[in-house]
Structure formats: C-alpha cells, structure tokens
Design a protein around this motif. Structure first.
Motif, PDB file in Angstrom:
ATOM      1  N   ALA A  74      10.240  10.428  -6.770  1.00  0.00           N
ATOM      2  CA  ALA A  74       8.939   9.992  -6.295  1.00  0.00           C
ATOM      3  C   ALA A  74       9.104   8.952  -5.185  1.00  0.00           C
ATOM      4  N   GLY A  75       8.060   8.815  -4.365  1.00  0.00           N
ATOM      5  CA  GLY A  75       8.044   7.758  -3.362  1.00  0.00           C
ATOM      6  C   GLY A  75       8.656   8.163  -2.041  1.00  0.00           C
ATOM      7  N   ALA A  76       8.618   7.219  -1.087  1.00  0.00           N
ATOM      8  CA  ALA A  76       9.073   7.485   0.280  1.00  0.00           C
ATOM      9  C   ALA A  76      10.549   7.850   0.337  1.00  0.00           C
ATOM     10  N   GLN A  77      11.349   7.294  -0.550  1.00  0.00           N
ATOM     11  CA  GLN A  77      12.791   7.583  -0.572  1.00  0.00           C
ATOM     12  C   GLN A  77      13.141   8.587  -1.663  1.00  0.00           C
ATOM     13  N   GLY A  78      12.132   9.292  -2.154  1.00  0.00           N
ATOM     14  CA  GLY A  78      12.351  10.202  -3.270  1.00  0.00           C
ATOM     15  C   GLY A  78      13.279  11.364  -2.961  1.00  0.00           C
ATOM     16  N   ARG A  79      13.396  11.727  -1.702  1.00  0.00           N
ATOM     17  CA  ARG A  79      14.231  12.892  -1.395  1.00  0.00           C
ATOM     18  C   ARG A  79      15.696  12.664  -1.757  1.00  0.00           C
ATOM     19  N   TRP A  80      16.092  11.397  -1.941  1.00  0.00           N
ATOM     20  CA  TRP A  80      17.474  11.109  -2.294  1.00  0.00           C
ATOM     21  C   TRP A  80      17.670  10.961  -3.802  1.00  0.00           C
ATOM     22  N   PHE A 139      25.523   3.732 -12.398  1.00  0.00           N
ATOM     23  CA  PHE A 139      25.993   3.247 -11.093  1.00  0.00           C
ATOM     24  C   PHE A 139      24.833   3.257 -10.096  1.00  0.00           C
ATOM     25  N   ALA A 140      24.584   2.127  -9.457  1.00  0.00           N
ATOM     26  CA  ALA A 140      23.436   1.978  -8.554  1.00  0.00           C
ATOM     27  C   ALA A 140      23.832   2.397  -7.140  1.00  0.00           C
ATOM     28  N   ALA A 141      23.695   3.672  -6.864  1.00  0.00           N
ATOM     29  CA  ALA A 141      24.018   4.167  -5.529  1.00  0.00           C
ATOM     30  C   ALA A 141      23.007   3.628  -4.520  1.00  0.00           C
ATOM     31  N   PRO A 142      23.452   3.273  -3.330  1.00  0.00           N
ATOM     32  CA  PRO A 142      22.545   2.647  -2.357  1.00  0.00           C
ATOM     33  C   PRO A 142      21.586   3.656  -1.738  1.00  0.00           C
ATOM     34  N   LEU A 143      20.451   3.160  -1.259  1.00  0.00           N
ATOM     35  CA  LEU A 143      19.545   3.974  -0.467  1.00  0.00           C
ATOM     36  C   LEU A 143      20.057   4.073   0.964  1.00  0.00           C
ATOM     37  N   PRO A 144      19.819   5.186   1.625  1.00  0.00           N
ATOM     38  CA  PRO A 144      20.219   5.292   3.028  1.00  0.00           C
ATOM     39  C   PRO A 144      19.537   4.227   3.888  1.00  0.00           C
ATOM     40  N   SER A 145      20.210   3.830   4.935  1.00  0.00           N
ATOM     41  CA  SER A 145      19.668   2.837   5.853  1.00  0.00           C
ATOM     42  C   SER A 145      20.197   3.110   7.251  1.00  0.00           C
ATOM     43  N   ALA A 146      19.509   2.554   8.241  1.00  0.00           N
ATOM     44  CA  ALA A 146      19.936   2.729   9.626  1.00  0.00           C
ATOM     45  C   ALA A 146      21.303   2.091   9.857  1.00  0.00           C
ATOM     46  N   ALA A 147      21.604   1.023   9.121  1.00  0.00           N
ATOM     47  CA  ALA A 147      22.883   0.337   9.292  1.00  0.00           C
ATOM     48  C   ALA A 147      24.047   1.146   8.741  1.00  0.00           C
ATOM     49  N   HIS A 148      23.760   2.063   7.823  1.00  0.00           N
ATOM     50  CA  HIS A 148      24.829   2.856   7.200  1.00  0.00           C
ATOM     51  C   HIS A 148      24.408   4.319   7.154  1.00  0.00           C
ATOM     52  N   PRO A 149      24.416   5.006   8.285  1.00  0.00           N
ATOM     53  CA  PRO A 149      23.962   6.403   8.341  1.00  0.00           C
ATOM     54  C   PRO A 149      24.805   7.354   7.511  1.00  0.00           C
ATOM     55  N   ALA A 150      26.021   6.951   7.161  1.00  0.00           N
ATOM     56  CA  ALA A 150      26.882   7.835   6.367  1.00  0.00           C
ATOM     57  C   ALA A 150      26.288   8.110   4.995  1.00  0.00           C
ATOM     58  N   ILE A 151      25.486   7.177   4.477  1.00  0.00           N
ATOM     59  CA  ILE A 151      24.884   7.398   3.153  1.00  0.00           C
ATOM     60  C   ILE A 151      24.007   8.644   3.184  1.00  0.00           C
TER      61      ILE A 151
END
Length: 707
Positions: free
Chosen positions: A462-468, A520-532
């Motif tokens: 759910a939510g704006a980052q739900g696709r991940w 394990f708390a996997a990070p959300l993608p960000s502009a600073a780390h596009p590899a995520i």
C-alpha cells in the motif's frame, strides 16, 4: 483565525428514560461551567424549540476547518454513548466530523457522519472504537433509523482509542465547506445502558433476506408476490430471442479471416486483438462472475436480533442452514469481522425453494442460463456453478486455486493473504495438483474459454512506495524462506562482497549473514541510491517470472488446448504485468473505475502487445436493499445502467481489450457474505432472484451493441 469563546451550561437532565452518566451540556443555553470555543463558526439568534428540541443555530463558515469545541477541566462523559441533539438546516446532507479527546492528549476517537436534512434528531456517538465490521458486515444500515418514534443517527464507525470515562473535549466540524453551512445543536449528554448501537442493527433483515426498513420497486412482501413476479418473468423469457448472427458459442459471424482451431484462442487481425471461438469467429467475452446459487449465505448465530422471520432450523428449512468458521482467516479482508463463525442461513436458496419447491436448483439453472443469453451475455465468469458450463449453452471459465503448505511472503497489503513463494518446491507441487483438479473433466471441452490462476494476489503493498513491498517483504522473511535465499543469492552474484552492496544501498552491512535476520529492514529506494530500485526491479521480475512460468508450465502439461487467462490483477507492478504477458495468453485485470483504461496501464499493454480481459467491474448503489454501494458507486439505481454502458463501450472500442466480466450475478447479503462481510448492491438480481428491471434492460441494450 476567528475564535469566539462562550460559556457552556451544565443543567439538570429531565425526562431521559436511560441511566444518565453525566450532567448534560446544553449548547442552547450558555452558562459558566463548560467552555465552548467557536472557530470560524458564529452563533445565530436566540434558541428555538423545534419538535420538542431546544436548539441553537450555528453557522459554519466557508473555511478550511470551521469547528465548535466543548472543553472542560473535568471529564465531560461517564457513559457508553454520547447523545447529541442536532438538526441540519441546509436543504442537503452535511458532512459532520466528530473528534473526542481524553485526559491523555494522545488518545482520541474520531468519526465522520452524513447529517441529512430534515427535522431534529438524536446523534448517538459510541465512546469506544467500533465499526460495522464488528457487527459482521462492511457497511452499516442507513441512518437515521426510527427508535420508537424518535429519529436516531448513529455514528457507526468510531476510530481511535480512548480510555473509558475520560472525555474532556468534544469537537464538531464541517470539513472545508465551500459555502456557509447552518447546523443547530442542543443538549449533549452521556448515557449508559441504552444500547442504541445494538438497536440500530435490530430487525434489519426480513424473512426474505431483504433490508427490512427500506422500500423500493420490486420489494417482496409475501410468498404469493414472490411467485407471481417469477411467473411474469418466465413469460418474458419464453419470448426472448436467442442468438442471431452468431455461431453456437456466441461468436460474431461478421469478422472474417480468423483461424479455426477447434478451441478458443487469441488472434490479432487488422490491428485488433480477438478471442476466437472454436469455429473461427471473433468473440468479445461478455461475462458475469459468481453465477451460483450459494451467494445468499450470511451468519445468523449470535446475531439473531438482526433478523425477523428466520425459519425454524428443522423440517423443510434445515437444508438452508449450515455452519462455517472464518476465525482463522489470515487475510486482511476478514480481519475485524465479527459474527464470523457458527450457523448461517442461505436466504437466496430459501427464496428459490419458495418459488420452485424441491426442484429449485434445476429450475434455477435453467432460468439463469435463459436470462444470461436473453440479456446478451456469452460467458460464465469466475466462481460460477460448474453445472452451468457443462450445459454447453455458454462458454465458461475455470479457476486454478493454488493452496498448500508452501512458504509465503508478505508484501504489506496481503488483503487476500500473503503471496505464494514460487521458489518453494512445494509451491510447484501444489500448482500441479491445482491444475490437475481444475482441468479434470474439461480439458477436452471446446466450451471452456480458459483458466484464471488465483485472484488479486498482493503483487504490491500500500501507499506511494507500495510497489517495492514484495521486495522488502522478501528480505524481511526468515532465513529459511526460499524466496529470501533466491534474492540474497542474486545480490551476492551481483555485488560479490557485502561492503559493495552496503555502499550501493547506503546501509551498514558487514556480512552476508546479516541479511538472514528475520524482519531485516530493507531500505526504500532513493535518488541518492538508485541501485536499490534497480535491484528491487530485478527481483520483482524474477519473482513474477517464477510464479507465472510455474503456472503456465502446469497448464500446458495437463491441458494443452485452453487459454491461460492470467491472474486477475487488482494491484500490480510493471514487472508482474510483463511476466504475465510473457507466459499468459491474456492478461486479466479486475478494474474498479469509471472506465476500463483508468484501471490499468493501457500504454504498457499496447507496448507488450497482449490482449486484455477485464475480469471484474461493477457499479453499485444503496437504494435496493443492501447497505453498500460496491467499490465503484453511482448516485442511484437509475445510474447503474448508463455507467455500465459507458464502461462496456470503452472496453469494446479498445483494440487490446477482448472482454469484460461483471461482478456479480447476485446482490450480496444485507448482513454480509460469509467470507468477509461484503454487503453491497452490485447484482443483476436481488436476494429474491428477481432481476433489477431497469438495470437489466440497459445491460441488455449495451451488450447487444457489442455482440
């Protein structure tokens, strides 16, 4: 912001038949002990006596959040429910927000009610969190209701948390009105022992399973009227014309140069995708879901007070009672649903018995097939009675319901449960068994259109980052998770050293074993780390590929003739849709929107160049009995037909879309279906098996234009 502070009166309660748990606050008679604050609200004139209520007019200005707040240093309420005398002076319904605060500033209850225009009434506010789900249904009875001659408006949904007997603030607001709204308020009091919340649900269903308090055209009041309505329809059905200008499967004879294979298949011709009948004719699938006689079941045990005229549990009516238990359901759809186990009654089947006696099921099947053909439908959608398909009068679909003791993954949505883990060998075995079961007896039947796999899987959260969500949920699993092992293996292959992954993702990671931790708390993608995002996309592709490849291979192994109709997407990711297009013959979407193209990425499907089936859609209203309006609602019954026609025309005009299936044949029970309490008016027919005439007429005409 304009703020006006008035004094509030603490007077004596007179004439109340319930036990009073507080001295009332009278908003029509200011005094000195309670504080009334007006924010962008002004008091108009002197109090008025209307229908025995003494009320004060308050005008809520056109502002972002005008509000009237009552506060006290001491607790205002010591009871189970707040009773508020209120009247809406506008000629339209006004949305009223309610916020109740306690001694602890972190605790609040809040609600939103539609305050109808009309005479004064009593607004009942439960002083605890509650919702219709606790009463076994998703939508509450319409408000207000008549309680022994007095109109009662119950706030049926209260959200939040509040310690008992600690009300210190009571705030009424109108959310962002575009013009001034005038409401009248009188006495506010807390009571115990009145149980008005239960009263709101008492006697809401009559002996036929209809909403007891409402009236509408076609509502049944006697067995004789029920039989007469069915007799009248039988005459009309006998006169109805069957297929004209179509082949035996319902295919169009005016589309030339399509291939004849002896089975349903897909073909693109002149820039348009088609389903093609076994005899080689274009087929736009006009279907209906859940065409079955068991859709009228609702739990009655423990809430018998909701029903009037339940038949005895023995004798001729015993066949329409049964038992079930949804208490262990691990899906979000069933969470918080009360009255979710025990004895149920099948109102729909009981009504069929009233009409046709002991032969009711065979009579229903004959009548239903006649209806669907007369109304212009040519397909039996998912979850329909298998016997209808075996009659070989309409093409039909089958569902592959994969179940077993395999691993699963949480995506964060999980409405129908967690995602199956396609990397678990036990999932492969379960899929094979499910396909064998689904294809038994039909693999050589040319009337079978094809198979759906599962339904509305949680491909995203759910939510704006739900696709991940599925990627993060995979890494949050335990160390033994096959999906997690596969994801970590892919990351190790790419990055080799954990420090390289840590740098790419911007996290602290000193060893690969650190990823094994449950949660394990996997990070959300960000502009600073596009590899995520890149790594998550790759994993979502790998996951979806494994799922759809496994199902497709099982279908081809056990039934090489029929179509794989996809997975009935509700939520999806681009990666899941692409994998479906790779392995499926048709990509199916359950679309709840005004137009089909507003429910899926049409441009992406054109790029993938794959046919699309709208496997669910509907439009509902709340003026024919059931309390809910469905996922997509219209203003009233008269608007359902035009909405259907617009949707279907847009589907038929789209060269990618090869069909649209309505959800569902029968209205849902007033008190909620067994699975999850859904109780909406979205059917072609009501609980008495009488079609909704105006809607069906509009559906017939819309279908005729697309055949």
């Amino acid at each position: 912001m304009k703020r006006i502070v008035l004094a509030g009166c603490l007077g004596l309660l007179c004439g109340c038949h319930a036990q009073a748990s507080m001295t009332p606050i009278d908003l029509a008679a200011p005094a000195a002990k309670a504080r009334v604050t007006l924010e962008r609200v002004h008091r108009d004139g002197a109090p008025q006596t209307i229908d025995g209520f003494t009320l004060q007019r308050f005008t809520f200005e056109a502002a972002a959040s005008p509000a009237l707040t009552v506060t006290s240093a001491n607790a205002l309420a010591d009871g189970d429910e707040l009773l508020v005398q209120v009247q809406n002076a506008m000629p339209w319904a006004v949305t009223l927000t309610i916020d109740i605060g306690g001694a602890n500033p972190d605790q609040h209850l809040h609600a939103q009610v539609g305050l109808p225009a009309g005479p004064p009434q009593t607004l009942v506010i439960p002083l605890h969190a509650t919702s219709p789900r606790q009463m076994g249904m998703q939508v509450a009875p319409p408000m207000p209701f008549d309680d022994h001659g007095r109109p009662i408006l119950l706030a049926t949904t209260m959200e939040g948390r509040l310690e008992p007997r600690t009300v210190h603030t009571l705030r009424f607001g109108v959310p962002a009105p575009q013009a001034e709204q005038t409401l009248l308020f009188g006495r506010v009091e807390a009571v115990s022992g009145q149980a008005l919340q239960r009263e709101a649900y008492t006697g809401i269903v009559d002996r036929y399973g209809q909403a007891a308090r409402g009236q509408w055209p076609g509502k049944i009041t006697s067995d004789a009227a029920l039989r007469a309505a069915h007799a009248s329809e039988r005459v009309a059905l006998d006169k109805a014309k069957m297929r004209v200008g179509q082949d035996e499967y319902g295919g169009r004879l005016d589309v030339q140069n399509l291939t004849k294979t002896g089975w349903f298949h897909t073909q693109k011709a002149n820039g348009r995708w088609h389903l093609v009948t076994p005899t080689g004719h274009a087929f736009f699938s006009l279907g209906v879901n859940a065409v079955a006689a068991d859709g009228g079941r609702s739990y009655v045990e423990g809430r018998e007070f909701m029903f009037t005229g339940l038949p005895p549990r023995d004798g001729e009516w015993a066949a329409f009672y049964g038992t079930g238990d949804n208490r262990s359901a691990e899906q979000g759809a069933s969470q918080g649903i009360g009255y979710n186990h025990g004895r149920w009654f099948d109102f729909y089947a009981a009504n069929l018995y009233r009409v046709d006696g002991t032969g009711w099921l065979a009579a229903w099947r004959t009548r239903t097939l006649q209806r669907l053909q007369a109304w212009g439908f040519n397909t039996l959608g998912d979850w329909s009675d298998p016997a209808l398909g075996q009659a070989h009068r309409l093409p039909y679909t089958r569902s592959i319901n994969i179940a077993g003791a395999y691993a699963n993954v949480a995506s964060g949505l999980d409405y129908w449960g967690r995602m199956p883990d396609p990397f678990d060998p036990r999932f492969v075995q379960a899929t094979d068994a499910a396909v064998i079961k689904a294809s038994t007896g039909v693999r050589d039947d040319p009337w079978l259109l094809g198979y759906f796999a599962d339904n509305e899987l949680a491909w995203a959260g759910a939510g704006a980052q739900g696709r991940w969500g599925l990627a993060q949920g995979t890494l949050a699993g335990d160390a033994a998770s096959p999906a997690k092992r596969a994801f970590i293996a892919a990351l190790r292959k790419k990055y080799v050293a954990p420090e390289t992954l840590a740098n790419a993702w911007g996290i602290a990671l000193t060893s690969w074993s650190a990823l094994d931790a449950t949660g394990f708390a996997a990070p959300l993608p960000s502009a600073a780390h596009p590899a995520i995002a890149d790594d998550y996309r790759a994993w979502l592709r790998q996951y979806a590929d494994a799922y759809f490849r496994t199902v497709a291979e099982a279908i081809h192994r056990h039934d090489p003739h029929h179509l794989f109709l996809g997975g009935r997407f509700a939520v999806n990711t681009p990666e899941a849709v692409a994998a479906c297009a790779r392995y499926c013959d048709v990509v199916s979407f359950n679309v709840y929107a005004d137009l089909p193209q507003h429910g899926f990425d049409a441009a992406a499907m054109r790029a993938l160049d794959k046919p699309v089936l709208i496997s669910e859609f509907h439009f509902g209203s709340d003026d024919r009995g059931p309390f809910g309006k469905g996922v997509v609602s219209v203003a009233n019954e008269a608007q359902r037909g035009p909405a259907y026609a617009r949707f279907l025309a847009a589907a038929a005009d789209d060269p990618q879309i090869v069909g649209a299936h309505w959800f569902q044949y029968l209205d849902q029970p007033v008190t909620g279906r067994l699975l999850d309490g859904e109780n909406s008016h979205v059917g072609l027919v009501g609980i008495t098996d009488i079609p909704f005439g105006g809607f069906v007429d509009a559906v017939r005409e819309a279908n005729r234009r697309q055949r």
